[in-house]
Design a protein around this motif. Structure first.
Motif, PDB file in Angstrom:
ATOM      1  N   ALA A   5     -27.435 -16.361 -18.385  1.00  0.00           N
ATOM      2  CA  ALA A   5     -26.949 -17.747 -18.409  1.00  0.00           C
ATOM      3  C   ALA A   5     -25.567 -17.856 -17.770  1.00  0.00           C
ATOM      4  O   ALA A   5     -25.281 -18.807 -17.028  1.00  0.00           O
ATOM      5  CB  ALA A   5     -26.912 -18.253 -19.852  1.00  0.00           C
ATOM      6  N   ARG A   6     -24.717 -16.870 -18.041  1.00  0.00           N
ATOM      7  CA  ARG A   6     -23.367 -16.908 -17.469  1.00  0.00           C
ATOM      8  C   ARG A   6     -23.407 -16.702 -15.954  1.00  0.00           C
ATOM      9  O   ARG A   6     -22.635 -17.322 -15.215  1.00  0.00           O
ATOM     10  CB  ARG A   6     -22.492 -15.838 -18.119  1.00  0.00           C
ATOM     11  N   ILE A   8     -25.844 -17.542 -13.920  1.00  0.00           N
ATOM     12  CA  ILE A   8     -26.336 -18.795 -13.338  1.00  0.00           C
ATOM     13  C   ILE A   8     -25.228 -19.840 -13.305  1.00  0.00           C
ATOM     14  O   ILE A   8     -25.005 -20.507 -12.292  1.00  0.00           O
ATOM     15  CB  ILE A   8     -27.556 -19.311 -14.137  1.00  0.00           C
ATOM     16  N   GLU A   9     -24.523 -19.966 -14.408  1.00  0.00           N
ATOM     17  CA  GLU A   9     -23.457 -20.967 -14.502  1.00  0.00           C
ATOM     18  C   GLU A   9     -22.303 -20.642 -13.558  1.00  0.00           C
ATOM     19  O   GLU A   9     -21.641 -21.551 -13.040  1.00  0.00           O
ATOM     20  CB  GLU A   9     -22.950 -21.046 -15.945  1.00  0.00           C
ATOM     21  N   TYR A  10     -22.090 -19.360 -13.321  1.00  0.00           N
ATOM     22  CA  TYR A  10     -20.967 -18.950 -12.471  1.00  0.00           C
ATOM     23  C   TYR A  10     -21.043 -19.589 -11.085  1.00  0.00           C
ATOM     24  O   TYR A  10     -20.025 -19.970 -10.498  1.00  0.00           O
ATOM     25  CB  TYR A  10     -20.928 -17.422 -12.333  1.00  0.00           C
ATOM     26  N   ARG A  12     -22.375 -22.417 -10.230  1.00  0.00           N
ATOM     27  CA  ARG A  12     -22.330 -23.881 -10.206  1.00  0.00           C
ATOM     28  C   ARG A  12     -21.017 -24.346  -9.566  1.00  0.00           C
ATOM     29  O   ARG A  12     -19.927 -23.951  -9.975  1.00  0.00           O
ATOM     30  CB  ARG A  12     -22.434 -24.448 -11.616  1.00  0.00           C
ATOM     31  N   LYS A  14     -19.659 -23.553  -6.859  1.00  0.00           N
ATOM     32  CA  LYS A  14     -18.945 -22.568  -6.037  1.00  0.00           C
ATOM     33  C   LYS A  14     -19.304 -22.720  -4.559  1.00  0.00           C
ATOM     34  O   LYS A  14     -20.412 -23.128  -4.204  1.00  0.00           O
ATOM     35  CB  LYS A  14     -19.297 -21.143  -6.480  1.00  0.00           C
ATOM     36  N   GLN A  37     -29.492 -21.506  -9.023  1.00  0.00           N
ATOM     37  CA  GLN A  37     -28.408 -22.476  -9.196  1.00  0.00           C
ATOM     38  C   GLN A  37     -28.378 -23.461  -8.022  1.00  0.00           C
ATOM     39  O   GLN A  37     -27.558 -23.341  -7.098  1.00  0.00           O
ATOM     40  CB  GLN A  37     -27.059 -21.760  -9.322  1.00  0.00           C
ATOM     41  N   ASP A  39     -27.185 -26.208  -7.988  1.00  0.00           N
ATOM     42  CA  ASP A  39     -25.930 -26.960  -8.001  1.00  0.00           C
ATOM     43  C   ASP A  39     -24.762 -26.156  -7.439  1.00  0.00           C
ATOM     44  O   ASP A  39     -23.596 -26.510  -7.656  1.00  0.00           O
ATOM     45  CB  ASP A  39     -25.601 -27.421  -9.431  1.00  0.00           C
ATOM     46  N   ALA A 325     -19.902 -12.375 -11.278  1.00  0.00           N
ATOM     47  CA  ALA A 325     -19.556 -13.123 -12.488  1.00  0.00           C
ATOM     48  C   ALA A 325     -18.615 -12.321 -13.384  1.00  0.00           C
ATOM     49  O   ALA A 325     -17.714 -12.879 -14.011  1.00  0.00           O
ATOM     50  CB  ALA A 325     -20.828 -13.490 -13.250  1.00  0.00           C
ATOM     51  N   GLU A 462     -33.475 -15.898 -18.795  1.00  0.00           N
ATOM     52  CA  GLU A 462     -32.374 -15.843 -17.829  1.00  0.00           C
ATOM     53  C   GLU A 462     -31.915 -14.405 -17.611  1.00  0.00           C
ATOM     54  O   GLU A 462     -31.646 -13.988 -16.483  1.00  0.00           O
ATOM     55  CB  GLU A 462     -31.188 -16.699 -18.305  1.00  0.00           C
TER      56      GLU A 462
END
Length: 493
Positions: A5-6, A8-10, A12, A14, A37, A39, A325, A462
């Motif tokens: 999850a982290r 994937i979020e990293y 976003r 970028k 990702q 986004d 990440a 994830e």
């Protein structure tokens, strides 16, 4: 802690600059970021050529690897995603400022968060000047640009595990110091090597004949110089030698910039997603598989009990994304990761050979004449001397005799002679190129990567999307069901 999850979020929001995106790992990385990702802000792809967008469309986005992404978004949605997120830049790392115009360079420097350098020339016997330009000066130019990036959170550099040469024992994940050489009593001065090439080319130009002859002479001289210098300092070929120098330059110029060096061993086909078996470019073991498939290879150099360090391409990319990440904005860090399998889950040449025998016996190849190519046993020689003796007795001497007979009989045996000669040259070329790797007794420590793995519990979907643990691979089944069919489908055409 890093989990799926982290990671994937990293990504976003970028902006990521990737070099080498038309290569094997580059494509996998671009696809993975877009898939997990959407986004992401922008993915900038630096590629050579006047029409960068056309190259990216045809050689990256247009490949089968992006099929899952197309399926996920639909063709229209996929094209819209690519249009919004992927930016093709016409440039080249061999040039200062990456070959970009000043306004574009300044705009990039304001927005780039992450730089990933995958660009390299991987030809073992590349021209020395070309290898230095790409594998050494390219790193220098990227470092210089990275220092201009106000928002930069990290620079990742993909190297190779074989920068360690033919060392034995446990090979640690540690940086290569400037001037470090594999041969005792020598000091590797990168600037001196660059000067040597310039002077050698200048001398060649002074003594040049006609243009075509001069070009051939320079190409041959530069290739020979690369091998000569590599072996002088203890490396087996120009590729690994210049990759080692690239790491030295990175260490020298990085300052307090967060840097991660990824050192994969032999990268093999995609194991899991997005397309099992997909691959691009022939690696060491793939040449053997292709030769065996076509029955051009009746013998080779090696000990079947020895370890062949391989790692699937998608696992390398998963490790890269996890490391990004994990080390983002860690001021002053220089982390080195071996993406390897020889310590945690070693595969042997016998596993590969038995998987190949099994596959080709169950799925025999058909030649151009429509006839089944019989699968024969391959002989392995544990020393170069034994192999050369065998090749002389089995091929070289019969070839000389056949050549004379063929001349006397006006070319009656030309086809047989050409076939035997082709097989002989093929084997000897492979021995020359890959022989130094056949008996590597080093084992690559991957404790840094293991620590990173330990933070991922693999409890969620994830987490499983970013698996980079080679212990989860059953090598015999991977070779048999995924890699060998992939070689035949994508490389053996």
């Amino acid at each position: 802690m890093v989990d799926g999850a982290r990671i994937i979020e990293y990504f976003r929001g970028k902006s990521v600059l990737i070099t080498g995106s038309t290569g094997f790992l580059g494509k996998i990385l671009v696809e993975k970021i877009l898939r997990v990702q959407p986004d992401v802000n922008k993915i900038y792809l630096l590629v050579r050529g006047i029409d960068a967008k056309q190259r990216v469309d045809e050689e990256v986005i247009g490949t089968e690897l992006f099929g899952l992404l197309r399926e996920k978004h639909g063709e229209e949605g996929f094209q819209q995603l690519v249009e919004e997120k992927v930016v093709a830049l016409a440039g080249d790392i061999i040039y200062q400022n990456l070959g970009l115009e000043t306004p574009m360079l300044e705009d990039l420097a304001k927005c780039i968060d992450v730089i990933v350098n995958i660009a390299a020339t991987t030809n073992f016997y590349e021209r020395y000047d070309v290898s230095l330009d790409v594998n050494v000066m390219g790193v220098k130019h990227l470092c210089e640009f990275a220092k201009q990036c106000a928002r930069l959170k990290m620079l990742m550099h993909v190297s190779t595990a074989y920068v360690s040469g033919d060392r034995e024992g446990l090979i640690l994940e540690k940086p290569i110091n400037l001037g470090e050489s594999l041969r005792q009593g020598t000091y590797l001065d990168v600037d001196a090597e660059l000067r040597l090439v310039r002077e050698a080319k200048k001398e060649l130009q002074l003594n040049a004949g006609d243009e075509d002859d001069a070009s051939r002479t320079e190409r041959k001289a530069m290739k020979e110089l690369g091998i000569k210098r590599a072996r002088h300092f203890g490396w087996s070929n120009t590729y690994v030698f210049t990759k080692a120098m690239g790491e030295m330059i990175l260490g020298q110029l990085r300052g307090d910039m967060p840097v991660v060096i990824i050192r994969p061993s032999i990268i093999t086909s995609v194991q899991a997603d997005p397309l099992p078996g997909w691959m691009q470019g022939t690696r060491t073991i793939d040449t053997l598989i292709i030769g065996y498939a076509k029955q051009n290879l009746s013998c080779f150099l090696g000990d079947l009990s020895m370890v062949v360090d391989v790692i699937p391409g998608d696992m390398v990319v998963n490790a890269m994304m996890a490391a990004m990440a994990a080390h983002s904005e860690e001021k002053g860090v220089q982390a080195v990761y071996h993406c390897t399998s020889s310590l945690s889950n070693p595969a042997t040449y016998s596993m590969l050979y038995e998987a190949g025998r099994r596959y080709f016996y169950e799925n025999p190849r058909v030649g151009e004449d429509g006839k089944v190519i019989p699968t024969k046993e391959m002989y392995f020689f544990t020393t170069i001397t034994r192999l050369r003796l065998y090749m002389m007795l089995a091929y070289k001497l019969p070839l000389e005799i056949l050549h004379l007979v063929n001349l006397l009989l006006c070319g009656l045996f030309s086809r047989v002679y050409n076939d035997m000669n082709r097989k002989y040259k093929f084997v000897m070329l492979l021995v020359d190129i890959y022989g130094p790797f056949a008996f590597l007794k080093g084992c690559y420590d991957d404790m840094n990567l293991e620590r990173l793995r330990m933070t991922m519990k693999m409890n969620t979907l994830e987490d499983q999307m970013f698996n980079f643990d080679p212990r989860t691979i059953h090598w015999e089944e991977y070779f048999y069901r995924i890699h060998i069919p992939g070689v035949l489908k994508y490389l053996c055409k």
